[in-house]
Write a protein that holds these residues in place. Structure first.
Motif, short mmCIF file in Angstrom:
data_model
loop_
_atom_site.label_atom_id
_atom_site.label_comp_id
_atom_site.label_asym_id
_atom_site.label_seq_id
_atom_site.Cartn_x
_atom_site.Cartn_y
_atom_site.Cartn_z
N ALA A 71 34.25 34.94 31.91
CA ALA A 71 35.02 34.37 33.01
C ALA A 71 36.24 35.23 33.34
O ALA A 71 36.55 35.46 34.52
CB ALA A 71 35.45 32.95 32.67
N VAL A 72 36.93 35.69 32.32
CA VAL A 72 38.14 36.48 32.54
C VAL A 72 37.80 37.79 33.25
O VAL A 72 38.48 38.20 34.20
CB VAL A 72 38.87 36.75 31.21
N GLU A 73 36.72 38.43 32.82
CA GLU A 73 36.32 39.68 33.48
C GLU A 73 35.95 39.42 34.94
O GLU A 73 36.30 40.21 35.83
CB GLU A 73 35.13 40.31 32.76
N ALA A 74 35.25 38.32 35.19
CA ALA A 74 34.83 38.00 36.56
C ALA A 74 36.04 37.85 37.48
O ALA A 74 36.05 38.35 38.61
CB ALA A 74 34.00 36.72 36.57
N VAL A 75 37.09 37.17 37.00
CA VAL A 75 38.29 37.01 37.82
C VAL A 75 39.01 38.34 37.99
O VAL A 75 39.50 38.67 39.08
CB VAL A 75 39.23 35.95 37.22
N ALA A 76 39.08 39.12 36.92
CA ALA A 76 39.74 40.42 37.00
C ALA A 76 39.10 41.33 38.05
O ALA A 76 39.78 42.13 38.70
CB ALA A 76 39.72 41.11 35.64
N ARG A 77 37.78 41.18 38.21
CA ARG A 77 37.05 42.02 39.18
C ARG A 77 36.95 41.37 40.57
O ARG A 77 36.39 41.95 41.48
CB ARG A 77 35.64 42.31 38.67
#
Length: 318
Positions: A71-77
């Motif tokens: 989830a964190v990676e998805a928001v970061a991207r």
């Protein structure tokens, strides 16, 4: 020159026009855990407050996996346009990166907005061991080397690391017994299977006053409203001791400053409202609602401490 001045004025006015247009559609708030936990509850409470003031719905999306890193990676991207937000947890922002490689850099990839609430770890011990204060517990450990155990919600969990730091600071030892979550870890203390648990307030507070446990210390910067008679670890001889997690709202780096400021303003005002604060306190969470600068400072402060905890505990996740 006459053409240049109107063009310059138009360019300067563009950010203000964009700020006035935002938001013109629903926002997404990504939660890195399944529904029902503290992080999810904080996210939904924040989404409700934001939706009421922004005039747009804030859709909560639970996206689990890889300890929250997916989830964190998805928001970061995600596109940094103010329409995608993250319910940020200390677990993903400062703890997980200390334990293993993650596909994001929390300091570089995110614009912190506000820490909504903090969850200081709380030290509880079985009433069977006959101690009533933290100094008495440390003395008990010294008198019983190799014969005292403590539970946690799993290897590398915040409660495991909190106890590891306390033992290191006190110069004593105890056997770690990991369980699959905070609830069974607390049950182990209630049953007398282990001597202690340094856990989340929501795991411990319901059992205070039952006679089966003693609550010895709070690992935050101040006493908790839900446990006013319980002193902090710092008050009991450990200067600067902190072992607390937090939940907040963050956005992808590069999100327009007017959107960041507006979200922080709304959440800060929410913390001044009794229903919002009461909802947090029912979760065992201390209301914070920080500024973006305070959020970033907390990440900069807590990252090295959790890295120390990992080193002390000798942990590494692959």
């Amino acid at each position: 020159m006459r053409r240049f001045i109107p063009l310059l004025a138009l360019c300067l006015a563009a950010p203000a026009a964009l700020a006035q247009a935002w938001p013109d559609r629903p926002l997404r708030l990504i939660v890195p855990f399944a529904p029902g936990g503290v992080t999810d509850s904080v996210g939904r409470l924040s989404a409700e407050a934001l939706g009421a003031k922004l005039g747009q719905s804030v859709v909560v999306e639970n996206r689990t996996g890889a300890g929250g890193a997916i989830a964190v990676e998805a928001v970061a991207r995600s596109r940094p346009d103010g329409y995608t937000l993250l319910t940020a947890s200390a677990s993903q922002m400062v703890m997980l990166p200390a334990l293993t490689r993650v596909p994001y850099d929390a300091a570089r990839d995110f614009a912190p907005i506000s820490i909504i609430g903090a969850n200081p770890q709380v030290l509880a011990v079985s009433a069977r061991i006959g101690v009533n204060t933290l100094p008495e517990f440390i003395a008990y450990l010294r008198a019983n080397p190799g014969r005292v155990s403590y539970s946690s919600g799993g290897n590398g969990s915040s409660n495991h690391l909190a106890m590891a730091l306390l033992l290191h600071r006190a110069g004593v030892s105890a056997e770690h017994v990991p369980y699959r979550g905070g609830a069974p870890a607390m049950q182990a203390v209630l049953a007398g299977d282990v001597a202690a648990y340094f856990g989340n307030p929501s795991d411990i507070i319901p059992h205070q006053g039952t006679g089966t446990i003693r609550v010895l210390a709070v690992a935050g910067g101040a006493r908790m409203a839900a446990l006013p008679g319980v002193p902090t670890v710092e008050e009991q001889g450990f200067p600067g001791f902190r072992a607390e997690t937090w939940n907040g709202i963050a956005a992808p780096a590069g999100t327009p400053e007017p959107a960041i400021a507006r979200i922080a303003e709304i959440l800060g005002a929410a913390c001044g409202e009794a229903p919002f604060r009461a909802a947090l306190e029912r979760m065992g969470t201390v209301p914070v609602c920080s500024t973006p600068a305070q959020f970033r400072a907390a990440m900069e402060r807590d990252g090295p401490q959790w890295a120390e905890l990992v080193r002390v505990a000798g942990l590494k996740l692959e």
